[in-house]
Design an enzyme around this catalytic site. Structure first.
Site, short mmCIF file in Angstrom:
data_model
loop_
_atom_site.label_atom_id
_atom_site.label_comp_id
_atom_site.label_asym_id
_atom_site.label_seq_id
_atom_site.Cartn_x
_atom_site.Cartn_y
_atom_site.Cartn_z
N GLY A 133 0.81 -1.22 0.00
CA GLY A 133 0.00 0.00 0.00
C GLY A 133 0.84 1.26 0.00
O GLY A 133 0.55 2.22 -0.72
N CYS A 134 1.90 1.26 0.78
CA CYS A 134 2.76 2.45 0.87
C CYS A 134 3.52 2.67 -0.43
O CYS A 134 3.73 3.81 -0.85
CB CYS A 134 3.71 2.31 2.05
SG CYS A 134 2.84 2.16 3.62
N THR A 135 3.90 1.57 -1.07
CA THR A 135 4.57 1.69 -2.36
C THR A 135 3.61 2.27 -3.40
O THR A 135 3.98 3.20 -4.13
CB THR A 135 5.09 0.31 -2.82
OG1 THR A 135 6.05 -0.15 -1.86
CG2 THR A 135 5.73 0.39 -4.20
#
Length: 156
Positions: free
Chosen positions: A44-46
């Site tokens: 998700g952060c990527t």
């Protein structure tokens, strides 16, 4: 206590990628998009970072600065930034000082265990350093486009 709409940008400095220390006070004069994410190099952060990267030129055209923040170290941030070619800096808030100001560290369930983690959140400050928009519990799809639309509205 947490910042709310209309509050001023906090006067805090944090270590960042590129061997920098970034003082938020120095970001006045342009729109600041400050996004908090849980961890470097997670799916998700990527995706969120890639979405900001892919729209970076649009934000720059609107005189907006993007800064990502997590509790990871500068060393981890450098690898993450290099791997995905992020054109913006990442701030290391290992001691949770900035996270505390925004009240974004929350209890979460992860694999049935209670853990403390960053609640994915984004904040926009205007050119005078005043908080104008906030999103908490961010869902990634189309989030960056929504943020960009708010930046465009602040420019009018």
């Amino acid at each position: 206590m947490s910042l709310t709409i209309g509050d001023a940008l906090p006067d805090i400095s944090l270590p960042a990628t590129g061997d920098k220390t970034i003082s938020l006070r120095d970001c006045r004069g342009q729109i600041l998009v400050l996004y908090f994410y849980p961890r470097d190099d997670t799916p998700g952060c990527t995706q969120e970072g890639q979405d900001f990267r892919d729209h970076f030129a649009d934000f720059q055209a609107k005189n907006a600065l993007i800064l990502g923040v997590s509790r990871d170290s500068v060393k981890k941030h450098e690898k993450f930034k290099l791997k995905y070619e992020f054109p913006f800096d990442l701030l290391a808030d290992e001691e949770e000082k900035l996270c505390a100001i925004f009240d974004i560290v929350k209890a979460k369930n992860m694999y049935g265990k209670q853990v403390r983690g960053i609640e994915r959140s984004t904040f926009i400050f205007d050119k005078d350093g005043i908080l104008r928009h906030e999103w908490r519990k961010v869902k990634i799809p189309d989030h960056v486009k929504t943020v960009l639309a708010c930046v465009e509205a602040l420019n009018q």
